[in-house]
Motif scaffolding. Sequence first.
Motif, PDB file in Angstrom:
ATOM      1  N   ARG A  53       0.542   4.144   2.241  1.00  0.00           N
ATOM      2  CA  ARG A  53       0.452   3.716   3.713  1.00  0.00           C
ATOM      3  C   ARG A  53      -1.336   3.634   4.180  1.00  0.00           C
ATOM      4  N   ALA A  54      -2.194   4.274   3.833  1.00  0.00           N
ATOM      5  CA  ALA A  54      -3.555   3.955   4.271  1.00  0.00           C
ATOM      6  C   ALA A  54      -4.126   2.949   5.019  1.00  0.00           C
ATOM      7  N   LEU A  55      -3.861   2.010   4.573  1.00  0.00           N
ATOM      8  CA  LEU A  55      -4.473   0.483   5.558  1.00  0.00           C
ATOM      9  C   LEU A  55      -3.489   0.674   6.910  1.00  0.00           C
ATOM     10  N   ASP A 103       0.836  -1.355   0.226  1.00  0.00           N
ATOM     11  CA  ASP A 103       0.479   0.180   0.168  1.00  0.00           C
ATOM     12  C   ASP A 103       1.159   0.987   0.266  1.00  0.00           C
ATOM     13  N   GLU A 142      -2.407   3.260   8.376  1.00  0.00           N
ATOM     14  CA  GLU A 142      -2.649   4.298   9.695  1.00  0.00           C
ATOM     15  C   GLU A 142      -4.034   3.806   9.959  1.00  0.00           C
ATOM     16  N   GLU A 143      -5.117   3.595   8.935  1.00  0.00           N
ATOM     17  CA  GLU A 143      -6.373   2.644   9.561  1.00  0.00           C
ATOM     18  C   GLU A 143      -6.389   2.172  10.583  1.00  0.00           C
ATOM     19  N   ILE A 144      -5.261   0.880  11.150  1.00  0.00           N
ATOM     20  CA  ILE A 144      -4.871  -0.073  11.225  1.00  0.00           C
ATOM     21  C   ILE A 144      -4.663   0.224  13.122  1.00  0.00           C
ATOM     22  N   ARG A 145      -3.222   1.599  12.976  1.00  0.00           N
ATOM     23  CA  ARG A 145      -3.096   2.509  13.897  1.00  0.00           C
ATOM     24  C   ARG A 145      -4.112   3.071  14.539  1.00  0.00           C
ATOM     25  N   LYS A 146      -4.952   3.827  14.090  1.00  0.00           N
ATOM     26  CA  LYS A 146      -6.460   3.968  14.501  1.00  0.00           C
ATOM     27  C   LYS A 146      -6.932   3.041  15.233  1.00  0.00           C
ATOM     28  N   LEU A 147      -6.966   2.106  14.766  1.00  0.00           N
ATOM     29  CA  LEU A 147      -7.823   0.991  15.609  1.00  0.00           C
ATOM     30  C   LEU A 147      -7.848   0.580  16.600  1.00  0.00           C
TER      31      LEU A 147
END
Length: 76
Positions: free
Chosen positions: A66-68, A63, A70-75
């Motif tokens: 690195r959007a994915l 990716d 970043e989404e994982i880090r937000k979770l």
Amino acid sequence: MGPFEMVVLIVAISVGAGVYQTYLKTRANSRADEATQSDVATMRDEISRLKERVRNLETIVTDKDRALAEEIRKLA
């Protein structure tokens, strides 16, 4: 019992024992084949799960934005 009858009896017993031994080996092999088929099915399931995991990891690694990640880090 004459000598001819004894020879026939010995040959009959020998042939019968050979047939019975072959029957037992064939029966044991068929059970082993069933177990092998079960193992193959289990391995196929595991391989398909691993392929799916690799696809997911490739998506994360490749990716560019690195959007994915970043989404994982937000979770978390």
